[in-house]
Design a protein around this motif. Structure first.
Motif, short mmCIF file in Angstrom:
data_model
loop_
_atom_site.label_atom_id
_atom_site.label_comp_id
_atom_site.label_asym_id
_atom_site.label_seq_id
_atom_site.Cartn_x
_atom_site.Cartn_y
_atom_site.Cartn_z
N THR A 21 15.16 -26.29 3.33
CA THR A 21 15.62 -25.47 2.22
C THR A 21 14.60 -24.42 1.80
N PHE A 22 15.10 -23.22 1.59
CA PHE A 22 14.30 -22.14 1.01
C PHE A 22 15.07 -21.58 -0.17
N PRO A 23 14.48 -21.26 -1.30
CA PRO A 23 13.07 -21.45 -1.65
C PRO A 23 12.69 -22.93 -1.69
N LEU A 24 11.42 -23.24 -1.46
CA LEU A 24 10.98 -24.63 -1.44
C LEU A 24 11.23 -25.27 -2.81
N PRO A 25 11.78 -26.48 -2.82
CA PRO A 25 12.04 -27.14 -4.10
C PRO A 25 10.75 -27.48 -4.86
N GLY A 26 9.65 -27.67 -4.16
CA GLY A 26 8.40 -27.98 -4.85
C GLY A 26 7.26 -28.01 -3.85
N LEU A 27 6.04 -28.03 -4.36
CA LEU A 27 4.88 -28.01 -3.47
C LEU A 27 4.12 -29.33 -3.57
N THR A 28 3.60 -29.80 -2.42
CA THR A 28 2.83 -31.04 -2.42
C THR A 28 1.83 -31.02 -1.28
N LEU A 29 0.79 -31.84 -1.42
CA LEU A 29 -0.19 -31.96 -0.34
C LEU A 29 -0.02 -33.29 0.39
N ARG A 30 1.03 -34.03 0.04
CA ARG A 30 1.08 -35.41 0.50
C ARG A 30 1.32 -35.57 1.99
N TRP A 31 1.88 -34.54 2.68
CA TRP A 31 2.20 -34.70 4.10
C TRP A 31 0.96 -34.67 4.96
N PHE A 32 -0.11 -34.10 4.46
CA PHE A 32 -1.33 -34.07 5.28
C PHE A 32 -1.88 -35.47 5.49
N PRO A 33 -2.08 -36.29 4.41
CA PRO A 33 -2.50 -37.68 4.66
C PRO A 33 -1.44 -38.48 5.42
N THR A 34 -0.15 -38.19 5.21
CA THR A 34 0.90 -38.91 5.94
C THR A 34 0.75 -38.69 7.45
N ALA A 35 0.54 -37.42 7.83
CA ALA A 35 0.38 -37.11 9.25
C ALA A 35 -0.89 -37.75 9.79
N TRP A 36 -1.94 -37.74 8.98
CA TRP A 36 -3.23 -38.30 9.39
C TRP A 36 -3.09 -39.78 9.73
N ALA A 37 -2.21 -40.48 9.04
CA ALA A 37 -2.08 -41.93 9.20
C ALA A 37 -1.17 -42.31 10.36
N ARG A 38 -0.61 -41.32 11.06
CA ARG A 38 0.35 -41.65 12.11
C ARG A 38 -0.34 -41.97 13.43
N ALA A 39 -0.18 -43.21 13.90
CA ALA A 39 -0.84 -43.64 15.14
C ALA A 39 -0.28 -42.90 16.35
N ASP A 40 1.06 -42.67 16.39
CA ASP A 40 1.64 -42.01 17.57
C ASP A 40 1.10 -40.59 17.74
N LEU A 41 0.80 -39.94 16.60
CA LEU A 41 0.23 -38.59 16.68
C LEU A 41 -1.17 -38.61 17.25
N TRP A 42 -1.96 -39.59 16.79
CA TRP A 42 -3.33 -39.68 17.31
C TRP A 42 -3.33 -39.95 18.80
N GLN A 43 -2.39 -40.82 19.23
CA GLN A 43 -2.29 -41.11 20.66
C GLN A 43 -1.95 -39.86 21.45
N ALA A 44 -0.96 -39.10 20.96
CA ALA A 44 -0.53 -37.88 21.65
C ALA A 44 -1.67 -36.87 21.67
N LEU A 45 -2.36 -36.73 20.55
CA LEU A 45 -3.47 -35.79 20.48
C LEU A 45 -4.57 -36.16 21.46
N TRP A 46 -4.88 -37.46 21.49
CA TRP A 46 -5.96 -37.93 22.37
C TRP A 46 -5.60 -37.69 23.83
N LEU A 47 -4.32 -37.96 24.18
CA LEU A 47 -3.88 -37.72 25.56
C LEU A 47 -4.00 -36.23 25.90
N SER A 48 -3.56 -35.37 24.97
CA SER A 48 -3.64 -33.92 25.21
C SER A 48 -5.08 -33.47 25.40
N VAL A 49 -5.99 -33.99 24.57
CA VAL A 49 -7.39 -33.59 24.68
C VAL A 49 -7.98 -34.06 26.00
N LYS A 50 -7.65 -35.31 26.39
CA LYS A 50 -8.17 -35.83 27.66
C LYS A 50 -7.66 -35.01 28.83
#
Lengths: 262, 311
Positions: free
Chosen positions: A42-71
């Motif tokens: 939706t645009f305009p955005l209903p509200g602003l938050t910073l909460r997705w950054f820690p949410t993404a940080w805590a995702r194990a599948d993302l870290w695995q994918a990132l690590w594979l890409s870096v390797k």
């Protein structure tokens, strides 16, 4: 060459328009990474938050994918650096039969559509009854990364005068010493730039990877799966911002290092 | 340490002399690894692709029959496949045309009006998207074109919803919303390949000698005439060079049709689905022959138009 005296306004508008077209979409992703809305775009955005950054940080599948890409990108870059500089040095120092064919061979993996390279490697794997593995991804990536290193090194060698190499040999240095003390310092920043571009290319590659990864997920494969079936929209936005930042840095640095070679 | 150093040094020296006296062997030693990689692994894979396309899938067992046959190629020309080929080539042509129209003014400004720092900044502004994440750039448009997204919002602010609805109701290019229509897909294709068109045109325009333009003016041509009769013909090979990229990249892409498009298949998607879920690698291999043949014809024409000198 240039006539700065008269700039037609229509030309300026068209240029500014095209540049906005190229850059505004990336700014929009940045904006969306702060949205509170996790189900739609939706645009305009209903509200602003910073909460997705820690949410993404805590995702194990993302870290695995990132690590594979870096390797994958790290090893593919190392292979590309070795092969690309060997070809550039060989082609630069001598004229031989098949020289044109080799430079054509280097460009072929990026000249052909990615899907051709992908399905070709897939066909070979299936003919040889090989299973998908970490190495099947690396082989694909290294193949199309060679050209970036080759291009950078050969451009630098053409700018470096051969007299330094001759002087080194005249003064009694052997080929290895000449390489270590004359050639390597001359091509060092070109190698660095080529390596960084190769890393960025591999880190972002999805087309060839789709054919050589099997069930493994590199970061681009993870993003692609989210594109087709968006399940974690806010996390995907954060990942996209991260990828923009992480690929822009090597590209800008590589450009700085080689801007005189062009 | 001190005693071993001279012998080690002389070993390197002898090795160096050995290779110095045999340039052919040196070259072979340097090229062995790269040729093994590109010549055997990569070209070998391309041959594997060719070979696979002459095999066929047994419809009953679902196994690939490794015997020479032209059956798979004969299966290429079904109505559904021809539809896919026409749709993909049509899109590639439309994308190429739009890229040329949008890129030309930018390239012209970069080559003939910008100077110094401004020129370097412009160059970087075009180069950065070329190298930056293709996938993320496609993703951005998923947000932008969504029914509830920013484009729809702007259009409704302008009270132009009716016009958008009218356009989306058109056959072929329309769809339920911009993010699942051919029109949206076309926009995204133009966006991702645009830098590939700008750079060759800019390079071609840079090479137009000022003396020719001055001569044209001296001979009484108005600027518009000079543009049409001098600059445009000389820049055209650059346009053709750029079109090689935009056309070829569109032909082989399956990410954008899979993300922005509706359910109608493009070539890349067909290849992907044959090798994936269907396990029909021979059919996927035969299908890739289509973009390769199209590109071969395209390159021959491009060479005639002088595009290779402009690359």
């Amino acid at each position: 060459m240039t006539n700065t005296s008269r700039k037609p306004p229509a030309l300026i508008i068209a240029t500014v328009g095209a540049l906005l077209f190229l850059h505004v979409p990336l700014a929009i992703i940045l904006l969306y990474s702060f949205t509170t809305d996790d189900r739609t775009y939706t645009f305009p955005l209903p509200g602003l938050t910073l909460r997705w950054f820690p949410t993404a940080w805590a995702r194990a599948d993302l870290w695995q994918a990132l690590w594979l890409s870096v390797k994958v990108a790290g090893v593919a870059t190392a292979i590309a650096l070795t092969l690309g500089s060997l070809i550039a040095l060989a082609i630069y120092r001598s004229k031989f039969f098949g020289r044109e064919a080799i430079s054509f061979l280097v460009i072929l993996p990026i000249a052909l559509p990615g899907i051709v390279t992908g399905i070709a490697l897939r066909s070979a794997l299936s003919l040889l009854d090989l299973n998908f593995s970490y190495w099947t991804i690396v082989v694909g990536h290294a193949t199309f990364c060679v050209v970036t290193v080759y291009n950078n090194v050969i451009a630098r060698l053409r700018r470096t005068s051969a007299s330094q190499i001759e002087a080194s040999m005249d003064l009694g240095a052997n080929s290895f010493q000449t390489f270590r003390y004359i050639v390597l310092p001359a091509i060092a920043t070109a190698l660095l730039a080529g390596g960084m571009l190769a890393f960025a290319l591999s880190f972002d590659e999805v087309i060839v990877t789709t054919f050589t990864a099997g069930q493994q997920a590199t970061l681009p494969i993870w993003i692609f799966s989210q594109l087709v079936r968006p399940r974690d929209r806010p996390v995907t936005n954060v990942v996209a911002v991260f990828v923009i930042a992480i690929t822009a840095i090597p590209i800008l640095l590589a450009h700085r290092l080689t801007s005189k070679d062009a | 340490m001190a005693t071993s150093s001279p012998t080690r040094k002389s070993l390197w020296h002898r090795l160096s002399t050995f290779f110095y006296l045999r340039p052919g062997l040196t070259l072979a030693a340097m090229l062995a690894a790269p040729l093994l990689w590109l010549g055997v692994v990569y070209v070998g894979s391309l041959f594997a692709l060719l070979l696979q396309s002459f095999f066929r899938l047994d419809d009953f067992t679902g196994q690939v029959v490794r015997r020479f046959t032209l059956y798979t190629y004969s299966q290429l020309f079904t109505a559904a496949n021809i539809d896919i080929m026409i749709r993909t080539s049509g899109m590639a042509a439309a994308v190429t045309l739009a890229c040329a129209l949008v890129a030309f003014p930018v390239a012209y400004y970069m080559a003939r009006h910008a100077e110094g720092r401004a020129k370097a900044a412009l160059y970087l502004a075009v180069l950065l998207p070329l190298w930056s994440s293709y996938l993320v750039r496609v993703y951005a448009w998923k947000l932008i074109l969504a029914k509830e997204g920013i484009v729809s919002w702007f259009i409704s602010q302008l009270r132009l919803d009716w016009a958008l609805d009218r356009i989306l109701q058109l056959p072929v290019i329309g769809g339920p919303s911009l993010s699942v229509s051919m029109l949206g897909m076309w926009l995204v294709f133009v966006y991702v390949w645009l830098p590939y068109m700008i750079l060759p045109i800019q390079a071609a325009l840079e090479r137009v000698p000022q003396s020719l333009i001055d001569a044209s003016g001296d001979l009484g041509a108005r600027p518009a005439e000079t543009f049409r009769k001098v600059i445009l013909p000389l820049a055209f090979p650059g346009v053709v060079a750029g079109s090689i990229f935009t056309f070829s990249l569109t032909l082989g892409d399956f990410i954008i049709p899979g993300t922005i498009g509706n359910s109608s298949y493009f070539l890349g998607q067909a290849v992907l689905s044959h090798q994936g879920t269907a396990g029909n690698v021979p059919m996927a291999a035969a299908l890739t022959a289509v973009p390769m043949v199209i590109m071969a014809v395209y390159l021959i024409i491009a060479k005639k138009l002088g595009a290779f000198e402009a690359l």
